[in-house]
Write an enzyme that holds these catalytic residues in place. Structure first.
Site, PDB file in Angstrom:
ATOM      1  N   PRO A 227       0.898  -1.256   0.142  1.00 12.96           N
ATOM      2  CA  PRO A 227       0.470   0.320  -0.381  1.00 12.96           C
ATOM      3  C   PRO A 227       0.736   0.950   0.173  1.00 12.96           C
ATOM      4  O   PRO A 227       0.224   2.474  -0.560  1.00 12.96           O
ATOM      5  CB  PRO A 227      -0.722  -0.085   1.293  1.00 12.96           C
ATOM      6  N   LYS A 310      12.873 -12.871  -0.230  1.00 13.23           N
ATOM      7  CA  LYS A 310      11.823 -13.619   0.509  1.00 13.23           C
ATOM      8  C   LYS A 310      12.278 -14.953  -0.002  1.00 13.23           C
ATOM      9  O   LYS A 310      12.357 -15.642  -0.303  1.00 13.23           O
ATOM     10  CB  LYS A 310      10.713 -13.506  -0.117  1.00 13.23           C
TER      11      LYS A 310
HETATM   12  C1  LIG Z   1       5.237  -6.748   0.788  1.00 11.32           C
HETATM   13  S1  LIG Z   1       3.567  -6.337  -0.389  1.00 11.32           S
HETATM   14  C2  LIG Z   1       4.731  -4.500  -0.519  1.00 11.32           C
HETATM   15  C3  LIG Z   1       4.290  -3.864   0.805  1.00 11.32           C
HETATM   16  C4  LIG Z   1       5.458  -2.368   0.212  1.00 11.32           C
HETATM   17  N1  LIG Z   1       6.860  -2.005   0.209  1.00 11.32           N
HETATM   18  C5  LIG Z   1       5.409  -1.141   1.147  1.00 11.32           C
HETATM   19  O1  LIG Z   1       6.156  -0.720   2.099  1.00 11.32           O
HETATM   20  O2  LIG Z   1       4.083  -0.716   1.155  1.00 11.32           O
HETATM   21  C6  LIG Z   1       4.527  -6.599  -1.829  1.00 11.32           C
HETATM   22  C7  LIG Z   1       3.346  -6.157  -3.110  1.00 11.32           C
HETATM   23  O3  LIG Z   1       4.157  -6.556  -4.355  1.00 11.32           O
HETATM   24  C8  LIG Z   1       3.033  -6.709  -4.955  1.00 11.32           C
HETATM   25  N2  LIG Z   1       3.231  -6.982  -6.272  1.00 11.32           N
HETATM   26  C9  LIG Z   1       4.081  -9.328  -6.438  1.00 11.32           C
HETATM   27  N3  LIG Z   1       4.344  -9.546  -7.524  1.00 11.32           N
HETATM   28  C10 LIG Z   1       3.717  -8.695  -8.066  1.00 11.32           C
HETATM   29  C11 LIG Z   1       3.647  -8.102  -9.527  1.00 11.32           C
HETATM   30  N4  LIG Z   1       4.614  -8.862 -10.096  1.00 11.32           N
HETATM   31  N5  LIG Z   1       4.145  -6.936 -10.435  1.00 11.32           N
HETATM   32  C12 LIG Z   1       3.762  -5.627  -9.602  1.00 11.32           C
HETATM   33  N6  LIG Z   1       2.971  -6.050  -7.928  1.00 11.32           N
HETATM   34  C13 LIG Z   1       3.615  -6.923  -7.386  1.00 11.32           C
HETATM   35  C14 LIG Z   1       2.405  -6.655  -4.431  1.00 11.32           C
HETATM   36  O4  LIG Z   1       0.788  -7.256  -4.820  1.00 11.32           O
HETATM   37  C15 LIG Z   1       1.675  -6.565  -3.180  1.00 11.32           C
HETATM   38  O5  LIG Z   1       1.302  -4.859  -2.988  1.00 11.32           O
END
Ligand SMILES: C[S@@+](CC[C@H](N)C(=O)[O-])C[C@H]1O[C@@H](n2cnc3c(N)ncnc32)[C@H](O)[C@@H]1O
Length: 357
Positions: A227, A310
């Site tokens: 977010p 991860k």
């Molecule tokens: C751990 S959260 C990120 C949190 C963010 N760094 C923060 O500080 O609020 C991981 C995010 O990666 C996004 N995500 C995963 N695979 C993705 C992709 N292929 N392209 C874009 N976003 C991706 C997910 O929708 C999720 O919102």
């Protein structure tokens, strides 16, 4: 005689740190063996040339350690009614061996493992520090006033009856007790993840680099941004951020006019013009992330990057090594790479990368 490195780590990651130290020490020509128990929050690495190993293995290169100390003495079986006398005796014995000298220590840090058991020693550590400090000053071991440039003396409580005496070099160790920076979650931060990027900038860049590399109006791309915790940190540094995620971003960021939200796949999207910073927190297989990060550098799309890998698998050190080697190889240029499991990282590590200057 110093005979071991003593490293704090995240509880549960002792096997990773033990494997990493074993491999790195052997490569540095100082083989030894690790003593580690899962959940303890620390690893001891026994090596005959521990002092030389400490120099050959700077903390900056160790991924799974929060702090690196040189163990001076192991003092099990202490009597709780007087723990100070055996510590003084140990220091005297070390002086006889020429390992320590009066007045050499600038600070005393009394610590305990960051584990469920270790946290019960927090009160004891605090009160013992208050009791020991004046005795050390009186005996001439500690400088009259705290001096952050001199070696620190560490007393690590491993139990009520067991302490380890150790030292650290302020130029090659974490500046925070236990290697844990004190960061507070800001009320406006869209997610707790913000703390990860804040810690990465504090830990993986030095003060001079922060001044040079985190500047107003720099361009940044945030892959997997929702977010918006990381975008918020970049915005607070004065940067203009393109936040890439199919998920929703916190409105307040978009209202600022400094964050543009692009709904796209972070593994496909590329910037129209090169950016100063690319950051990536996408939850994906670490090898896939490392591969995409390398593409960014190979293509010159970013100058610096911070990305998370991860590590939900079992052999986390092995996976880390494979990913970092593959990343460096695929960038096709000499890189400065600093990787660390940060305090705010759980089953992951954070990597800072930039071409070597
Ligand atoms: C751990 S959260 C990120 C949190 C963010 N760094 C923060 O500080 O609020 C991981 C995010 O990666 C996004 N995500 C995963 N695979 C993705 C992709 N292929 N392209 C874009 N976003 C991706 C997910 O929708 C999720 O919102």
């Amino acid at each position: 005689m110093p005979d071991a490195l003593f490293c704090w780590c995240r509880a549960g990651f002792e096997p990773e740190l033990a494997a990493e130290l074993t491999e790195r020490a052997a490569l540095a020509g100082h083989p030894g063996y690790a003593r580690a128990e899962r959940g303890n929050g620390y690893v001891e690495f026994i090596a005959s040339g521990a002092r030389a190993l400490a120099m050959a293995l700077p903390l900056e290169r160790i991924v799974f350690a929060r702090q690196k100390l040189l163990r001076l003495a192991d003092l099990p079986g202490l009597n709780p009614s007087d723990r100070i006398t055996p510590i003084m005796q140990a220091l005297d014995a070390l002086k006889e061996q020429g390992e320590v000298a009066p007045g050499m220590f600038g600070e005393l840090w009394v610590e305990h493992p960051d584990s469920d058991d270790g946290k019960t020693l927090a009160g004891l550590s605090r009160s013992f520090a208050n009791a020991l400090r004046p005795s050390l000053r009186k005996a001439g071991w500690l400088s009259a006033k705290d001096d952050p440039r001199r070696p620190r003396l560490h007393v690590a409580f491993l139990g009520g009856h067991h302490v380890v005496l150790a030292t650290s070099d302020p130029r090659d160790s974490s500046p925070w007790p236990l290697g844990i920076p004190r960061l507070r979650m800001h009320a406006e931060a869209p997610s707790r993840s913000a703390l990860k990027l804040e810690e990465a900038f504090m830990t993986l860049l030095d003060e001079r680099e922060r001044g040079l590399l985190l500047r107003d109006n720099m361009q940044a791309a945030d892959l997997g941004a929702a977010p918006g915790g990381w975008s918020w940190v970049l915005m607070r540094q004065g940067m203009l951020v393109t936040a890439v995620d199919n998920g929703p971003m916190r409105e307040q960021l978009l209202d600022s006019g400094r964050v543009e939200h692009v709904r796209a796949d972070g593994f496909q999207w590329q910037p129209r013009r090169p950016v100063d910073w690319m950051v990536c927190d996408m939850v994906e297989q670490p090898r896939k992330v490392a591969d995409r990060m390398a593409t960014w550098f190979r293509e010159g799309w970013c100058k610096q990057a911070v990305f998370n890998l991860k590590l939900p698998m079992k052999k986390r050190w092995e996976e880390t090594r494979i990913c970092l080697e593959a990343f460096e190889l695929q960038t096709h240029r000499p890189m400065t790479i600093r990787a660390r499991q940060l305090y705010h990282d759980r089953e992951e590590i954070t990597v800072l990368a930039m071409p070597s200057r």
